[in-house]
Write a protein that holds these residues in place. Structure first.
Motif, mmCIF file in Angstrom:
data_model
loop_
_atom_site.group_PDB
_atom_site.id
_atom_site.type_symbol
_atom_site.label_atom_id
_atom_site.label_comp_id
_atom_site.label_asym_id
_atom_site.label_seq_id
_atom_site.Cartn_x
_atom_site.Cartn_y
_atom_site.Cartn_z
ATOM 1 N N CYS A 140 66.333 45.920 73.893
ATOM 2 C CA CYS A 140 66.963 46.368 72.657
ATOM 3 C C CYS A 140 65.992 47.188 71.835
ATOM 4 N N LEU A 142 65.213 48.283 68.017
ATOM 5 C CA LEU A 142 65.475 47.941 66.623
ATOM 6 C C LEU A 142 65.108 49.140 65.753
ATOM 7 N N ILE A 146 70.982 48.812 66.275
ATOM 8 C CA ILE A 146 70.401 48.062 67.390
ATOM 9 C C ILE A 146 70.971 48.653 68.675
ATOM 10 N N GLY A 163 74.662 45.721 69.873
ATOM 11 C CA GLY A 163 74.236 45.698 68.478
ATOM 12 C C GLY A 163 75.408 45.462 67.552
ATOM 13 N N GLU A 173 74.068 44.510 63.748
ATOM 14 C CA GLU A 173 73.038 45.453 63.335
ATOM 15 C C GLU A 173 72.979 45.633 61.816
ATOM 16 N N SER A 177 69.008 44.832 62.132
ATOM 17 C CA SER A 177 68.301 46.069 62.493
ATOM 18 C C SER A 177 67.065 46.249 61.615
ATOM 19 N N ASP A 178 66.208 47.165 62.021
ATOM 20 C CA ASP A 178 65.038 47.477 61.190
ATOM 21 C C ASP A 178 65.476 48.116 59.881
ATOM 22 N N TRP A 191 63.034 38.410 58.201
ATOM 23 C CA TRP A 191 63.715 39.208 59.234
ATOM 24 C C TRP A 191 63.759 38.456 60.561
ATOM 25 N N LEU A 195 66.622 37.823 63.447
ATOM 26 C CA LEU A 195 66.426 38.165 64.860
ATOM 27 C C LEU A 195 66.606 36.934 65.742
ATOM 28 N N TYR A 198 70.247 36.484 66.216
ATOM 29 C CA TYR A 198 70.801 37.515 67.100
ATOM 30 C C TYR A 198 70.421 37.272 68.550
ATOM 31 N N VAL A 213 61.663 44.441 73.453
ATOM 32 C CA VAL A 213 62.004 44.964 72.130
ATOM 33 C C VAL A 213 61.287 46.282 71.892
#
Length: 265
Positions: A140, A142, A146, A163, A173, A177-178, A191, A195, A198, A213
């Motif tokens: 994945c 990020l 995603i 995502g 996402e 997501s980032d 965060w 994660l 997820y 990742v």
């Protein structure tokens, strides 16, 4: 020709089409490394099929490619049998357009089109963080969203938009997501909790043997990956920005006549 100069028999060309730049390079299929320096040209605006095709032609002309060199292209969309079924950061006129036909006609040679996350994930299984892993690998990216890919014993399962799994009533996402981390000003511990949720769902659904990742935030992997507690090992991607080009080239080579040096044939 030096011993380190790739020959046509083991070289393919990869192109990574993104919202801001179109990048390309020949790839040595034995090593997964660029066989010449990468070239980047800004993505035309608007990024219509015709405009993108012209830029791709300009890019390929910068290299002296053998006529039979396979060409693979990543595209920011669901790509079903060469046709774009969505469009992210390119013009909506791509939706329903056969990417392979548009670019292949412009270049005068066959082209394989693949989703960008799929290309990057495949590259990691051949040459990167998952190259020595058998079984199921979940990769994945990020970033703004995603991006996801699954490769099972060397076989890519295309267009898995994981995502967008709905988890706890949210599109995944939008929470993990980032971009969500930045938007909500989350620290890495906060965060990591998202994660964990997820990746926990991913594990329960797909039982991967390894999770890889990627994305720009992966360069800070030591700040969040050790906080995750999963059944499968979880490791940072290795190929970074090269992954799309490398994966597209490798997939194009596999789609045609078997090429010496492509692992997994």
């Amino acid at each position: 020709m030096s011993a380190h100069t790739p020959t046509a028999a083991r070289t393919a060309f990869g192109i990574d089409i993104g919202g801001s730049g179109i990048k390309g390079a020949p790839v040595d299929l034995e090593t997964g490394e660029f066989a010449a320096e990468r070239v980047r040209i800004p993505t035309p605006q608007p990024a219509t099929p015709g405009a993108v095709a012209e830029t791709v032609v300009e890019l390929v002309r910068r290299f002296d490619l053998p006529g039979d060199a396979p060409i693979g292209v990543t595209f920011p969309a669901v790509v079903q049998h060469g046709v774009a079924r969505s469009a992210a950061n390119v013009d909506v006129s791509w939706i329903g357009t056969n990417i392979e036909h548009v670019l292949g006609d412009a270049l005068g040679r066959p082209v394989l089109a693949v989703n960008d996350a799929d290309a990057a994930g495949y590259a990691e299984t051949l040459y990167g963080a998952a190259r020595s892993t058998s079984g199921v690998t979940f990769i994945c990216t990020l970033g703004t969203g995603i991006g996801t890919a699954i490769v099972a014993d060397g076989v890519l399962v295309p267009n898995l938009e994981l995502g967008h799994l709905e988890i706890d009533g949210h599109d995944a996402e939008t929470r993990a997501s980032d971009a969500a981390r930045d938007r909500e000003d989350l620290d890495f511990e906060q965060w990591a909790e998202r994660l964990q949720r997820y990746f926990g769902v991913i594990e329960d659904l797909f039982w991967p043997d390894l999770i890889v990742v990627g994305g720009g935030v992966s360069k800070h992997h030591e700040k969040f990956l050790p906080l995750l507690h999963l059944r499968a090992p979880i490791v940072p991607a290795q190929l970074r920005n090269a992954a799309g080009i490398v994966g597209a080239a490798a997939l194009a080579a596999r789609a045609g006549t078997p090429v010496a040096g492509v692992k997994g044939d």
